[in-house]
Scaffold this motif. Structure first.
Motif, mmCIF file in Angstrom:
data_model
loop_
_atom_site.group_PDB
_atom_site.id
_atom_site.type_symbol
_atom_site.label_atom_id
_atom_site.label_comp_id
_atom_site.label_asym_id
_atom_site.label_seq_id
_atom_site.Cartn_x
_atom_site.Cartn_y
_atom_site.Cartn_z
ATOM 1 N N SER A 20 53.001 56.526 45.489
ATOM 2 C CA SER A 20 51.630 55.990 45.628
ATOM 3 C C SER A 20 50.859 56.133 44.323
ATOM 4 O O SER A 20 50.122 55.227 43.922
ATOM 5 N N ARG A 21 51.029 57.277 43.660
ATOM 6 C CA ARG A 21 50.302 57.473 42.387
ATOM 7 C C ARG A 21 50.803 56.497 41.319
ATOM 8 O O ARG A 21 50.024 55.944 40.548
ATOM 9 N N LEU A 22 52.125 56.285 41.317
ATOM 10 C CA LEU A 22 52.691 55.311 40.363
ATOM 11 C C LEU A 22 52.104 53.924 40.623
ATOM 12 O O LEU A 22 51.658 53.222 39.699
ATOM 13 N N PHE A 23 52.095 53.512 41.913
ATOM 14 C CA PHE A 23 51.581 52.178 42.257
ATOM 15 C C PHE A 23 50.096 52.062 41.874
ATOM 16 O O PHE A 23 49.653 51.031 41.376
ATOM 17 N N ARG A 24 49.336 53.145 42.141
ATOM 18 C CA ARG A 24 47.902 53.091 41.827
ATOM 19 C C ARG A 24 47.691 52.902 40.321
ATOM 20 O O ARG A 24 46.857 52.110 39.892
ATOM 21 N N THR A 25 48.487 53.592 39.540
ATOM 22 C CA THR A 25 48.363 53.445 38.079
ATOM 23 C C THR A 25 48.723 52.020 37.660
ATOM 24 O O THR A 25 48.043 51.417 36.821
ATOM 25 N N ALA A 26 49.786 51.491 38.257
ATOM 26 C CA ALA A 26 50.197 50.112 37.921
ATOM 27 C C ALA A 26 49.071 49.135 38.275
ATOM 28 O O ALA A 26 48.779 48.210 37.503
ATOM 29 N N ARG A 27 48.407 49.358 39.414
ATOM 30 C CA ARG A 27 47.308 48.453 39.802
ATOM 31 C C ARG A 27 46.129 48.585 38.835
ATOM 32 O O ARG A 27 45.485 47.597 38.493
ATOM 33 N N GLN A 28 45.869 49.816 38.394
ATOM 34 C CA GLN A 28 44.763 50.005 37.425
ATOM 35 C C GLN A 28 45.049 49.224 36.147
ATOM 36 O O GLN A 28 44.171 48.570 35.584
ATOM 37 N N ILE A 29 46.305 49.296 35.695
ATOM 38 C CA ILE A 29 46.660 48.603 34.441
ATOM 39 C C ILE A 29 46.604 47.091 34.656
ATOM 40 O O ILE A 29 46.095 46.345 33.812
ATOM 41 N N ARG A 30 47.103 46.628 35.824
ATOM 42 C CA ARG A 30 46.996 45.193 36.124
ATOM 43 C C ARG A 30 45.526 44.764 36.106
ATOM 44 O O ARG A 30 45.178 43.708 35.559
ATOM 45 N N GLY A 31 44.667 45.597 36.705
ATOM 46 C CA GLY A 31 43.240 45.260 36.778
ATOM 47 C C GLY A 31 42.619 45.092 35.398
ATOM 48 O O GLY A 31 41.783 44.214 35.197
ATOM 49 N N ARG A 32 43.043 45.906 34.447
ATOM 50 C CA ARG A 32 42.487 45.793 33.090
ATOM 51 C C ARG A 32 42.819 44.460 32.455
ATOM 52 O O ARG A 32 42.057 43.926 31.666
ATOM 53 N N HIS A 33 44.000 43.948 32.763
ATOM 54 C CA HIS A 33 44.455 42.711 32.107
ATOM 55 C C HIS A 33 44.128 41.461 32.911
ATOM 56 O O HIS A 33 43.960 40.384 32.348
ATOM 57 N N PHE A 34 44.079 41.589 34.238
ATOM 58 C CA PHE A 34 43.937 40.382 35.073
ATOM 59 C C PHE A 34 42.808 40.485 36.097
ATOM 60 O O PHE A 34 42.644 39.578 36.909
ATOM 61 N N GLY A 35 42.048 41.587 36.075
ATOM 62 C CA GLY A 35 41.028 41.774 37.118
ATOM 63 C C GLY A 35 41.716 41.791 38.476
ATOM 64 O O GLY A 35 42.787 42.375 38.633
ATOM 65 N N ASN A 36 41.110 41.113 39.456
ATOM 66 C CA ASN A 36 41.743 41.071 40.794
ATOM 67 C C ASN A 36 42.404 39.704 41.046
ATOM 68 O O ASN A 36 42.561 39.279 42.180
ATOM 69 N N LYS A 37 42.776 39.032 39.962
ATOM 70 C CA LYS A 37 43.314 37.663 40.087
ATOM 71 C C LYS A 37 44.844 37.629 40.086
ATOM 72 O O LYS A 37 45.476 38.347 39.310
ATOM 73 N N VAL A 38 45.385 36.770 40.937
ATOM 74 C CA VAL A 38 46.841 36.552 40.934
ATOM 75 C C VAL A 38 47.133 35.056 40.769
ATOM 76 O O VAL A 38 46.274 34.205 41.033
ATOM 77 N N PHE A 39 48.340 34.763 40.360
ATOM 78 C CA PHE A 39 48.752 33.387 40.077
ATOM 79 C C PHE A 39 49.809 32.955 41.092
ATOM 80 O O PHE A 39 50.580 33.775 41.597
ATOM 81 N N LEU A 40 49.839 31.653 41.356
ATOM 82 C CA LEU A 40 50.749 31.107 42.372
ATOM 83 C C LEU A 40 51.717 30.119 41.724
ATOM 84 O O LEU A 40 51.283 29.209 41.009
ATOM 85 N N TYR A 41 53.001 30.281 41.987
ATOM 86 C CA TYR A 41 54.004 29.377 41.426
ATOM 87 C C TYR A 41 54.642 28.548 42.537
ATOM 88 O O TYR A 41 55.137 29.089 43.528
ATOM 89 N N GLY A 42 54.649 27.239 42.333
ATOM 90 C CA GLY A 42 55.330 26.331 43.270
ATOM 91 C C GLY A 42 56.789 26.204 42.860
ATOM 92 O O GLY A 42 57.095 25.948 41.694
#
Ligand code: SF4
Length: 365
Positions: free
Chosen positions: A37-59
């Motif tokens: 859980s701590r690893l995942f939380r850190t990964a989400r924090q780092i994602r947030g710095r680069h992408f905020g809360n945005k995700v991309f969709l691929y067809g």
């Protein structure tokens, strides 16, 4: 390394420090609930710095299941005679791309087995895949990813000139003996070199590995280092699941946390890269888990009922794999779909960084 050791490693990652091989090996081996859980939380924090809360969709348009190769892990291997294969027409592919664009994806992923039909020169000197890329780019205006397998440097240039933005080519492992067992009769070096040619042609690169195919933790560590040396723009890990008609043993199976833990470690090592979450393996719950681990791209969205399923196995003929149906998953993860402009901005920035690295390398050589 004890838990406080893990926390120190995660703090280092949060502060942008390059992780050592020992630190990466330690994180890849985490399986205990709180530590993960701590690893995942850190990964989400780092994602947030680069992408905020945005995700991309691929067809995802898997338009031909014919293949000249015999990979041991893949049902589309040439020697699988029990498989009913398909090869879509150009108009079917273009229509499906239009439909995915209308549904709001950020990219069209044109995927096929290594099918020579799409790479042969026509009498007018053009190539079928090149024409398709050009038409889909013109009609949808969306970035395009191509996955034609190992092709020549000339062909990669042609695809880039026709409008392709990405070249996806998965080594699946960077441990040569395992590569030889997985990709029977194929050249490790040619596959690796194709990615270098693609970078020279100005394409962004997706590199990927499999887990559950008999690899060791050190093999995954080595792959992550190779991906880092490649400066891959998108990095993916996928769990192997046995399918009908393949020679790989049913005993081989990734443990449930191998893929999400590696996704989280990837986010620490490649903070600003695209990292896909696929629901292919474990359905929507699996998607949630991979997003919790720091992924920021949802792949394998397909037009329902059109027979473009390829490697996708779950919910293929319902609307479960269209952008609107993943809204509850995103809401649950406090994420939102990015705008088309966000994606284009990321591509432009990334491309200029790649060009810079390329020029730097050329000047050193
Ligand atoms: S993994 Fe790709 S190259 Fe290998 S058999 Fe399957 S479709 Fe062909």
């Amino acid at each position: 390394m004890i838990n406080s050791g893990s926390d120190a490693v995660l703090q280092n990652a949060l502060h942008g420090q390059k992780l050592s091989p020992d630190e990466i090996r330690h994180l890849l081996g985490l399986r205990e609930g709180k530590a993960v859980s701590r690893l995942f939380r850190t990964a989400r924090q780092i994602r947030g710095r680069h992408f905020g809360n945005k995700v991309f969709l691929y067809g995802f348009l898997y338009f031909s299941t014919f293949c000249r190769n015999n990979c041991r892990f893949c049902q589309f291997r040439k020697a699988n005679f029990s498989l009913e294969r398909y090869r879509k027409t150009d108009s079917e592919i273009i229509e499906a791309a239009r439909r995915m664009a209308d549904a709001g994806v950020h990219l069209i992923d044109l995927t096929m087995g290594e099918d020579p039909d799409f790479l042969q020169m026509n009498s007018n000197g053009s190539v079928r895949l090149e024409n398709l890329v050009h038409k889909i780019k013109t009609e949808t205006g969306l970035p395009i990813m191509v996955s034609p397998g190992v092709i020549s440097s000339d062909m990669l240039k042609r695809l880039a000139e026709a409008g392709a933005d990405w070249y996806a080519c998965y080594q699946e492992t960077h441990h040569r003996p395992l590569f030889e067992r997985l990709r029977i009769g194929q050249s490790y070096d040619e596959r690796w070199q194709a990615k270098k040619y693609a970078q020279n042609a100005g394409l962004l690169i997706e590199e990927g590995i499999l887990t559950g195919v008999g690899e060791t933790a050190d093999d995954i560590l080595h792959s992550l280092e190779m991906m880092r040396s490649l400066k891959a723009d998108q990095v993916r890990i996928m769990s192997f699941r046995p399918q009908n008609g393949i020679p790989m043993s049913d005993d081989l199976k990734a443990d449930d946390l191998s893929e999400p833990v590696t996704i989280a470690v990837m986010r620490l090592i490649f903070p600003g890269a695209m990292i896909p979450a696929s629901s292919d393996v474990d359905g929507p719950d699996g998607l949630r888990q991979r997003l919790r681990a720091g992924a920021n791209v949802i792949t394998s969205l397909i037009p329902p009922g059109k027979g473009f399923t390829g490697v996708v196995t779950a919910d293929t003929d319902s609307a479960q794999r269209m952008p609107r149906s993943i809204a509850p998953v995103l809401e649950h993860c406090a994420l939102e779909v990015a705008s088309a402009k966000d994606y284009m901005r990321w591509i432009e920035t990334r491309r200029s960084q790649s060009e810079f690295h390329q020029k730097l390398q050329d000047s050193v050589c």
